[in-house]
Scaffold this motif. Sequence first.
Motif, PDB file in Angstrom:
ATOM      1  N   UNK A 115      67.495  40.528   8.210  1.00 41.95           N
ATOM      2  CA  UNK A 115      66.682  41.688   7.996  1.00 41.95           C
ATOM      3  C   UNK A 115      66.651  42.583   9.027  1.00 41.95           C
ATOM      4  N   UNK A 116      67.137  42.041  10.330  1.00 40.18           N
ATOM      5  CA  UNK A 116      67.086  42.836  11.484  1.00 40.18           C
ATOM      6  C   UNK A 116      65.637  43.202  12.064  1.00 40.18           C
ATOM      7  N   UNK A 117      64.813  43.304  11.235  1.00 38.09           N
ATOM      8  CA  UNK A 117      63.476  43.706  11.625  1.00 38.09           C
ATOM      9  C   UNK A 117      62.783  42.249  12.130  1.00 38.09           C
ATOM     10  N   UNK A 118      62.010  42.778  13.460  1.00 40.82           N
ATOM     11  CA  UNK A 118      61.432  41.524  14.035  1.00 40.82           C
ATOM     12  C   UNK A 118      59.687  41.975  14.038  1.00 40.82           C
ATOM     13  N   UNK A 119      59.249  42.743  13.729  1.00 44.00           N
ATOM     14  CA  UNK A 119      57.943  43.081  13.626  1.00 44.00           C
ATOM     15  C   UNK A 119      57.185  42.455  14.837  1.00 44.00           C
TER      16      UNK A 119
ATOM     17  N   UNK B 191      65.548  46.287  35.558  1.00 43.53           N
ATOM     18  CA  UNK B 191      66.530  46.774  34.638  1.00 43.53           C
ATOM     19  C   UNK B 191      67.329  45.592  33.724  1.00 43.53           C
ATOM     20  N   UNK B 192      67.476  44.692  34.509  1.00 42.93           N
ATOM     21  CA  UNK B 192      68.286  43.613  33.718  1.00 42.93           C
ATOM     22  C   UNK B 192      66.969  42.938  32.771  1.00 42.93           C
ATOM     23  N   UNK B 193      65.955  42.816  33.177  1.00 44.69           N
ATOM     24  CA  UNK B 193      65.042  42.148  32.195  1.00 44.69           C
ATOM     25  C   UNK B 193      64.928  42.906  31.143  1.00 44.69           C
ATOM     26  N   UNK B 194      64.811  44.221  31.343  1.00 44.10           N
ATOM     27  CA  UNK B 194      64.596  45.007  30.132  1.00 44.10           C
ATOM     28  C   UNK B 194      65.772  45.300  29.198  1.00 44.10           C
ATOM     29  N   UNK B 195      66.813  44.959  29.718  1.00 39.16           N
ATOM     30  CA  UNK B 195      68.081  44.984  28.877  1.00 39.16           C
ATOM     31  C   UNK B 195      68.082  43.734  28.056  1.00 39.16           C
ATOM     32  N   UNK B 196      67.805  42.496  28.765  1.00 38.40           N
ATOM     33  CA  UNK B 196      67.613  41.172  27.753  1.00 38.40           C
ATOM     34  C   UNK B 196      66.536  41.546  26.694  1.00 38.40           C
ATOM     35  N   UNK B 197      65.474  42.105  27.142  1.00 39.94           N
ATOM     36  CA  UNK B 197      64.346  42.071  26.241  1.00 39.94           C
ATOM     37  C   UNK B 197      64.890  42.854  25.028  1.00 39.94           C
ATOM     38  N   UNK B 198      65.402  44.030  25.118  1.00 41.54           N
ATOM     39  CA  UNK B 198      65.630  45.122  24.077  1.00 41.54           C
ATOM     40  C   UNK B 198      66.917  45.061  23.378  1.00 41.54           C
ATOM     41  N   UNK B 199      67.891  44.300  24.277  1.00 41.95           N
ATOM     42  CA  UNK B 199      69.288  44.477  24.057  1.00 41.95           C
ATOM     43  C   UNK B 199      69.537  43.376  22.427  1.00 41.95           C
ATOM     44  N   UNK B 200      68.886  42.336  22.581  1.00 45.99           N
ATOM     45  CA  UNK B 200      69.371  41.234  21.572  1.00 45.99           C
ATOM     46  C   UNK B 200      68.738  41.528  20.202  1.00 45.99           C
TER      47      UNK B 200
ATOM     48  N   UNK C 134      67.982  51.261  30.594  1.00 40.84           N
ATOM     49  CA  UNK C 134      68.395  49.728  30.334  1.00 40.84           C
ATOM     50  C   UNK C 134      67.966  49.265  28.886  1.00 40.84           C
ATOM     51  N   UNK C 135      67.270  50.328  28.505  1.00 37.47           N
ATOM     52  CA  UNK C 135      66.719  49.878  27.050  1.00 37.47           C
ATOM     53  C   UNK C 135      67.872  50.322  25.969  1.00 37.47           C
ATOM     54  N   UNK C 136      68.243  49.009  25.603  1.00 37.22           N
ATOM     55  CA  UNK C 136      69.525  49.102  24.699  1.00 37.22           C
ATOM     56  C   UNK C 136      69.423  49.452  23.282  1.00 37.22           C
ATOM     57  N   UNK C 137      69.209  48.702  22.517  1.00 39.74           N
ATOM     58  CA  UNK C 137      69.168  48.989  21.029  1.00 39.74           C
ATOM     59  C   UNK C 137      67.849  49.348  20.055  1.00 39.74           C
TER      60      UNK C 137
ATOM     61  N   UNK D 149      74.897  42.120  24.245  1.00 39.37           N
ATOM     62  CA  UNK D 149      73.681  41.101  24.698  1.00 39.37           C
ATOM     63  C   UNK D 149      73.630  40.379  23.259  1.00 39.37           C
ATOM     64  N   UNK D 150      73.887  38.984  23.528  1.00 40.87           N
ATOM     65  CA  UNK D 150      73.589  38.138  22.386  1.00 40.87           C
ATOM     66  C   UNK D 150      72.583  38.335  21.631  1.00 40.87           C
ATOM     67  N   UNK D 151      72.684  38.045  20.471  1.00 42.21           N
ATOM     68  CA  UNK D 151      71.510  38.387  19.445  1.00 42.21           C
ATOM     69  C   UNK D 151      70.671  37.250  19.692  1.00 42.21           C
ATOM     70  N   UNK D 152      69.370  37.675  19.651  1.00 42.69           N
ATOM     71  CA  UNK D 152      68.172  36.422  19.846  1.00 42.69           C
ATOM     72  C   UNK D 152      68.045  35.559  18.849  1.00 42.69           C
ATOM     73  N   UNK D 153      68.019  36.248  17.462  1.00 40.20           N
ATOM     74  CA  UNK D 153      67.845  35.624  16.466  1.00 40.20           C
ATOM     75  C   UNK D 153      68.880  34.496  16.015  1.00 40.20           C
ATOM     76  N   UNK D 154      69.947  35.009  16.187  1.00 38.49           N
ATOM     77  CA  UNK D 154      71.165  34.128  15.965  1.00 38.49           C
ATOM     78  C   UNK D 154      70.970  32.810  16.821  1.00 38.49           C
ATOM     79  N   UNK D 155      70.776  33.254  18.104  1.00 40.81           N
ATOM     80  CA  UNK D 155      70.531  32.093  19.114  1.00 40.81           C
ATOM     81  C   UNK D 155      69.368  31.280  18.680  1.00 40.81           C
TER      82      UNK D 155
END
Lengths: 340, 340
Positions: A57-61, A109-118, A140-143, B47-53
């Motif tokens: 569903x892509x949504x995380x809530x 920046x790395x932390x933020x990428x990780x947080x928002x990217x996946x 660094x805010x990705x997606x 960045x890897x998708x956290x949900x799939x992970x």
Amino acid sequence: MPLDIVEFSKQIGVSTATVSRAFSGRGRISDKTRERVLEEARARGFSPNVHASRLNSKRTNQIGLYYSFSEDPIFDYYNMELAQEIAKAAEKRGQAVHLELSRTGKGENQRLRQLTGGGGLDGIILVVDGRTSGARLIESVQGCPVVVVTNRPWAPIKKEIVVELDIFSGMADAVRDLASLGHKRIGFIGGTGITAKVNGFRRILGDCQVAVDPKLIAEGSVSFSDGQKAFHQVASQRPSAVLCATDVLAMGALNEANAMGLNVPGDISIVGMDDLAFTAYTTPSLSTIGIPRSQIAKTAVDSIISQLDDEESESPRALAKHVIGSYYVQRASVGISTGA
Amino acid sequence: MPLDIVEFSKQIGVSTATVSRAFSGRGRISDKTRERVLEEARARGFSPNVHASRLNSKRTNQIGLYYSFSEDPIFDYYNMELAQEIAKAAEKRGQAVHLELSRTGKGENQRLRQLTGGGGLDGIILVVDGRTSGARLIESVQGCPVVVVTNRPWAPIKKEIVVELDIFSGMADAVRDLASLGHKRIGFIGGTGITAKVNGFRRILGDCQVAVDPKLIAEGSVSFSDGQKAFHQVASQRPSAVLCATDVLAMGALNEANAMGLNVPGDISIVGMDDLAFTAYTTPSLSTIGIPRSQIAKTAVDSIISQLDDEESESPRALAKHVIGSYYVQRASVGISTGA
DNA sequence: GATTTTTGTGTAAATGTTTACGCATTTTCT
DNA sequence: AGAAAATGCGTAAACATTTACACAAAAATC
């Protein structure tokens, strides 16, 4: 070990699609079936796996709440109270809050990428105390949608929505109020990194036709003891009122006034900023300038949600800026000027 | 739209397994390859998708922090400061905090089932103010470790680990201290739902050979104004010192003392409980009884982690209870007794 | 009563990772 | 040098859902 949807649906004699529909509320399903499924789920202890669900569903809530501050404590009373309001506002929109505290600097920046990217977050609210560091962070805010909450002037330039906090409207109210009570020598206790407040103060005094005396302006930091020191210094110049850049500074000032044998508000009036809950608990209760936190929270959360909706409808995302004004609350720490 | 691992690995000429290993740090991979993969990922914005992970690895790296309180405000200063410590402790263990505030009552069990059932959380910390409601809540925790933080006596009975907060050790210290300063008439300002503290107070007075005078004990609620009212009532009985069940109550008491023209600590000593940060900022600064929050936080988080580890090693989970003691901080609100 | 529309359900193809297993290749040991 | 052990990497089968599509049954329409 826990039941999965395949096994569960088999046991109760429906398809996985039906079970999914019963839980999500999306798609066509009869009331009777939904209730039966949910009832059986309760009875057999089945709950759908959120990861598999989100993978589709892509949504995380979940909304990230990211505090990036250059000085300790990051999570002071002000930020705590703001976080609380954001948590409440998010809950109303069905979102949970993912809290992250960070010192401005390396690794952020790395932390933020990780947080928002996946895809782990539906959106992120960045609360920052500096213009530059904030702009750097946004890179660094990705997606996901991002909202910046800041007290600095900030024209949105990239993908961010800005919630700008304007303390000056309330400061102007306070100064006007003090002026009307006869105060002519108004001091200011600032803090590092809040030059903007000091400049605003100067401007406002000018607007209100109150003289600006540089000796009545004390820099300091933001702690209680800084407030004590700064007040001690400013008080020697005999102001009839003092504005403090934060409530905690004001508490320090109040304390020092007491120690110096000055009566508040008899000898001197004191005004803080932030409108923290405990300002009502001090003796005397503290007048303060606040920015409606619930409104900040609602604006930020709503903005994330509407960005998400826009994304789905493929319409272009409009950059935007919301300015939240401030208010002045007069309490017992302010009185009529007794100065010359 | 965002790159997935299949496409990305194809682009840089390695397998998905290699990419996965580069990010997770698990499995065999050469340093050179890992660095190349991570570098390419940064460059291409993968960045890897956290949900799939998470769907595979089962771990979420999120700990739920669930406050269930019967009275508003749920998230008072005490709970905020505790939440902050828990967030810090969790971060040290690589876990983020998922904050959830709830009023004791309907719908809670369902919410908790939903929260813990689907594998969305590595564990959950329940902070509760009542024995019964807490036990009821635990029923709904489905598939993850649970820790209960409580100030009530609580023998673990099901699957929970208990962190019990013992305020009495600190109260005893405070009373001993007051007694040694000559205080013989010590009052208590309680609150609804904290009968345990009142009973403990009675017992401790007995232990310290101080007379118990029921007229010196005032019930009230927990707010600032309750503190004012209760203090007003108790003060009429001329105690030389007063213990308050929370710091906010104590602030109310301090304020009312002031209003009544009583000097603190000259005429009467006041002690609060919780050791909130702002107790250092009051005038006079407030003596208080605290429970080390960082230790509560560390104990709770560590317990979740070790339960997870135990689960993996398939060893049976041992029920356990950790008791955290308290301390007394004497500040300016306490002085030598001037009473008869 | 026949046709169209609506409703409820099932089938099966995504979703984007992780990891057991297998196979070269390289290193270590005797 | 030959055998054994360790290393590095790829293939493909999970992982547990959602949802587009298909289809039958029921309801609405003419």
